[in-house]
Scaffold this motif. Structure first.
Motif, PDB file in Angstrom:
ATOM      1  N   THR A 152       0.833  -1.400  -0.071  1.00 29.82           N
ATOM      2  CA  THR A 152       0.043  -0.012   0.117  1.00 29.82           C
ATOM      3  C   THR A 152       0.794   1.260   0.045  1.00 29.82           C
ATOM      4  OG1 THR A 152      -0.044  -0.042   2.255  1.00 29.82           O
ATOM      5  CG2 THR A 152      -1.813  -1.044   1.473  1.00 29.82           C
ATOM      6  N   ALA A 160      -5.661   2.390  -0.323  1.00 30.18           N
ATOM      7  CA  ALA A 160      -5.015   1.547   0.353  1.00 30.18           C
ATOM      8  C   ALA A 160      -5.910   0.744   1.266  1.00 30.18           C
ATOM      9  CB  ALA A 160      -4.147   2.373   1.324  1.00 30.18           C
ATOM     10  N   ASN A 164      -5.926  -3.337   1.580  1.00 30.91           N
ATOM     11  CA  ASN A 164      -6.201  -4.145   2.699  1.00 30.91           C
ATOM     12  C   ASN A 164      -7.280  -5.052   3.187  1.00 30.91           C
ATOM     13  OD1 ASN A 164      -3.755  -3.016   3.799  1.00 30.91           O
ATOM     14  ND2 ASN A 164      -4.625  -0.977   4.532  1.00 30.91           N
ATOM     15  N   THR A 181       5.332  -4.291   5.640  1.00 35.11           N
ATOM     16  CA  THR A 181       4.676  -3.205   5.677  1.00 35.11           C
ATOM     17  C   THR A 181       4.760  -2.206   6.816  1.00 35.11           C
ATOM     18  OG1 THR A 181       2.214  -2.460   5.638  1.00 35.11           O
ATOM     19  CG2 THR A 181       2.650  -4.261   7.136  1.00 35.11           C
ATOM     20  N   ASP A 183       2.314  -0.206   7.107  1.00 32.61           N
ATOM     21  CA  ASP A 183       0.835   0.357   7.243  1.00 32.61           C
ATOM     22  C   ASP A 183       0.140  -0.617   8.327  1.00 32.61           C
ATOM     23  OD1 ASP A 183      -1.773   0.825   6.838  1.00 32.61           O
ATOM     24  OD2 ASP A 183      -1.756   0.582   4.735  1.00 32.61           O
ATOM     25  N   THR A 186      -2.735  -2.688   7.027  1.00 29.76           N
ATOM     26  CA  THR A 186      -2.276  -4.010   6.643  1.00 29.76           C
ATOM     27  C   THR A 186      -1.876  -4.798   7.585  1.00 29.76           C
ATOM     28  OG1 THR A 186      -1.381  -2.719   4.510  1.00 29.76           O
ATOM     29  CG2 THR A 186      -0.452  -4.966   4.906  1.00 29.76           C
TER      30      THR A 186
END
Ligand SMILES: Nc1ncnc2c1ncn2[C@@H]1O[C@H](COP(=O)(O)OP(=O)(O)OP(=O)(O)O)[C@@H](O)[C@H]1O
Length: 210
Positions: A152, A160, A164, A181, A183, A186
């Protein structure tokens, strides 16, 4: 099918240790989020898992793993091929008749929220659609080990979120999946979490850090 990681540590020449004392057992049906600060060695660990890089200490043993696939930050597809072409191809390559390959491909597009763009050329897909298609194609190819690097990172927040959401449906009984990741969403979409921050020398007990 399994990846055994034992007391793994890595440093590049004349650089400090990135991480040490990492023990993991990775199995199919799980989606492992690999997190850690920038520069902590997430991409390096993916390369070690793939066998692209030899570890400085410890071992990575891949059991019953011959096919390894990667999904990178930027989706790489064939511009004039449709989304359906991308996911049907791995089924065709395994010898499925066209009709069956397209049906199986379409089921995957449905699973990843891409049914509406099945007949759209890759070059016309949005960034989030393209990235979800890369995940769908990777699952269609049924590698034993799937490594995903920052899926992402190049996407805005809502795009994103779509990716996800697809990651929550990624787990597969035939594939071990590891996603590096930054994120947090995520990470929360995965089934398991490996935090490299806990394996950086500064966090480890004793005086091994240098
Ligand atoms: N081939 C190499 N030779 C020397 N140093 C390297 C090499 N590859 C990576 N590094 C260094 O190792 C460190 C870890 O890099 P890596 O890309 O694995 O971290 P990362 O956690 O994935 O970072 P990011 O979150 O920023 O993508 C970085 O400082 C990087 O500059």
């Amino acid at each position: 099918m399994r990846v055994d990681v034992r007391t793994l540590g890595h440093q590049f020449p004349d650089r400090p240790w990135l991480f040490r004392d990492l023990d993991l057992v990775l199995v199919p049906g799980h989606v492992y989020a690999l997190t850690g600060p920038s520069g902590s060695g997430k991409s390096t660990l993916l390369a070690l898992l793939a066998g692209w890089l030899a570890p400085q200490e410890g071992t990575v043993e891949r059991h019953e793993i011959s096919d390894i696939s990667w999904v990178f930050q930027n989706p790489h597809g064939t511009p004039r091929r449709t989304a359906l072409d991308h996911v049907a191809l791995p089924f065709l390559a395994r010898g499925a008749p066209v009709h069956e390959a397209e049906q199986d491909g379409l089921s995957l597009l449905v699973r990843f929220g891409l049914a509406d763009v099945a007949h759209q050329q890759f070059r016309r897909l949005s960034g989030g659609e393209g990235q979800r298609l890369m995940l769908a194609r990777a699952i269609a190819a049924r590698p034993q080990l799937l490594l995903v690097d920052e899926p992402t990172a190049q996407l805005d927040l809502s795009t994103a979120r779509e990716v996800n959401d697809a990651i929550t449906r990624l787990a597969s009984p035939q594939t071990i999946i590891v996603i590096a990741t930054h994120d947090p969403e995520t990470r929360d979409s995965c089934t398991d979490h490996v935090d490299l921050a806990h394996h950086q020398p500064a966090f480890l007990p004793g005086t091994r850090a240098r």
